[in-house]
Design an enzyme around this catalytic site. Structure first.
Site, mmCIF file in Angstrom:
data_model
loop_
_atom_site.group_PDB
_atom_site.id
_atom_site.type_symbol
_atom_site.label_atom_id
_atom_site.label_comp_id
_atom_site.label_asym_id
_atom_site.label_seq_id
_atom_site.Cartn_x
_atom_site.Cartn_y
_atom_site.Cartn_z
ATOM 1 C CB CYS A 179 -0.895 0.004 1.233
ATOM 2 S SG CYS A 179 0.031 -0.061 2.785
ATOM 3 C CB CYS A 184 -0.579 -3.330 6.412
ATOM 4 S SG CYS A 184 -0.900 -1.612 5.982
ATOM 5 C CB CYS A 197 3.585 -5.703 4.917
ATOM 6 S SG CYS A 197 2.771 -5.619 3.324
ATOM 7 C CB CYS A 207 5.477 2.839 3.913
ATOM 8 S SG CYS A 207 4.965 4.289 4.867
#
Length: 210
Positions: free
Chosen positions: A102, A184, A187, A206
């Protein structure tokens, strides 16, 4: 206040003093970015004591751990705050997976969350990762035109847990199961530091704090 060239030196300031500075200069165009980890638990407790109307936001990818949603609800109940939600869902609305991360959508959601703000607060700590080792307590993002504060940048994990224990702060129960860093569900695995984030990929950020 946008466009200031000089960054105040807050490196010797306490976390509460950094928060007070941000509130004095930027509230209500100020918000705390929350991923419902131990660091934000500490900062929310401090921030609500200083300004109960302060804003808190989160980026919801739709695949957070159930325990993270549990911590989210506990924080809202404890402090009487409503966390603002910015979605980072896939365009096709299917769940994110470890192979289809994401990250890009989280960064895009952050841009939306920061739009209209003069400052934001994060739980970044220098010991978390090499990419964060030089994180200042206060900086100005020239590209975005926004101030960023990391009030507990110089804290170690022991100090975080000591604060949580002394103030009986609600926190994510995954921390008790070996998850030092929580992202998340697809992950994240248990691990020290940020070893459990994107395990086996060499990735530790990220993009939000890069």
């Amino acid at each position: 206040m946008r466009g200031l060239a000089a960054v105040p030196d807050l490196e010797d300031a306490t976390a509460e003093e950094v928060l007070a500075h941000m509130l004095e200069h930027h509230h209500p165009r100020l918000a705390l970015a929350c991923s419902f980890q131990k660091e934000e638990a500490v900062l929310i407790d401090m921030l609500m004591a200083l300004e109960p109307s302060a804003r808190i936001f989160t980026i919801d990818t739709g695949v957070l751990f159930p325990e993270t949603y549990q911590a989210w609800r506990a924080i809202e109940r404890r402090y009487g705050v409503r966390v603002e939600i910015f979605d980072a869902l896939r365009d096709d609305h299917l769940p994110w997976t470890a192979t289809q991360c994401c990250s890009e959508r989280k960064v895009a959601a952050l841009e939306v969350a920061l739009d209209g703000l003069d400052g934001w607060i994060t739980g970044v700590r220098r010991e978390q990762a090499p990419t964060r080792a030089a994180a200042p307590k206060l900086s100005f993002d020239e590209r975005r035109g926004i101030w960023k504060a990391n009030p507990i940048a110089d804290w170690d994990a022991r100090r975080v847990w000591d604060y949580i224990a002394r103030h009986d702060v609600p926190y994510n129960p995954l921390h008790d199961r070996g998850y030092d860093s929580i992202g998340c569900a697809p992950c994240t695995v248990a691990g020290l530091g940020r070893d459990g984030r994107w395990a086996g990929t060499g990735k530790i950020e990220c993009g939000i704090h890069v």
